[in-house]
Design a protein around this motif. Structure first.
Motif, PDB file in Angstrom:
ATOM      1  N   MET A  68       7.445  19.455  45.481  1.00 40.91           N
ATOM      2  CA  MET A  68       7.314  20.633  45.393  1.00 40.91           C
ATOM      3  C   MET A  68       7.329  21.671  46.682  1.00 40.91           C
ATOM      4  O   MET A  68       7.680  22.568  46.914  1.00 40.91           O
ATOM      5  N   ASP A  69       6.487  20.799  47.830  1.00 42.32           N
ATOM      6  CA  ASP A  69       6.430  21.378  49.168  1.00 42.32           C
ATOM      7  C   ASP A  69       7.721  21.468  49.580  1.00 42.32           C
ATOM      8  O   ASP A  69       8.053  22.633  50.358  1.00 42.32           O
ATOM      9  N   GLU A  70       8.555  20.624  49.239  1.00 43.02           N
ATOM     10  CA  GLU A  70       9.850  20.731  50.031  1.00 43.02           C
ATOM     11  C   GLU A  70      10.719  21.888  49.412  1.00 43.02           C
ATOM     12  O   GLU A  70      11.553  22.665  50.011  1.00 43.02           O
ATOM     13  N   GLU A  71      10.659  22.048  47.955  1.00 45.89           N
ATOM     14  CA  GLU A  71      11.331  23.188  47.196  1.00 45.89           C
ATOM     15  C   GLU A  71      10.823  24.512  47.804  1.00 45.89           C
ATOM     16  O   GLU A  71      11.582  25.489  47.796  1.00 45.89           O
ATOM     17  N   SER A  72       9.662  24.533  48.218  1.00 46.95           N
ATOM     18  CA  SER A  72       8.968  25.807  48.472  1.00 46.95           C
ATOM     19  C   SER A  72       9.466  26.350  49.759  1.00 46.95           C
ATOM     20  O   SER A  72       9.365  27.472  50.082  1.00 46.95           O
ATOM     21  N   LYS A  73       9.770  25.304  50.463  1.00 43.60           N
ATOM     22  CA  LYS A  73      10.384  25.534  51.980  1.00 43.60           C
ATOM     23  C   LYS A  73      11.905  26.279  51.905  1.00 43.60           C
ATOM     24  O   LYS A  73      12.486  26.606  53.045  1.00 43.60           O
TER      25      LYS A  73
END
Length: 74
Positions: A68-73
């Motif tokens: 989720m953190d990667e997708e938000s970037k």
């Protein structure tokens, strides 16, 4: 335990009373494939049988959080 672990990262998971199945929003594809999460539409679930340890749940939740953190970037 799984419901609480998901809640710690802001994911609303649920289960029916006395159920060993935890239901949660569909995880990112890479997590789904790595953990072989059963999905239908926008829902995924895990079955917390005796062989599923807290450390396994923690690792799954950490993978979901990282994805989720990667997708938000992006």
């Amino acid at each position: 335990y799984a419901i609480e672990a998901f809640a710690r990262i802001g994911i609303r998971a649920w289960r029916n009373p006395y159920s060993i199945t935890a239901v949660f929003p569909r995880p990112p594809d890479r997590v789904q494939e790595r953990w072989q999460i059963a999905v239908q539409g926008q829902i995924g679930h895990i079955i917390t049988m005796q062989h599923v340890s807290r450390s396994m749940i923690d690792a799954l939740v950490a993978d979901i959080q990282a994805a989720m953190d990667e997708e938000s970037k992006l």
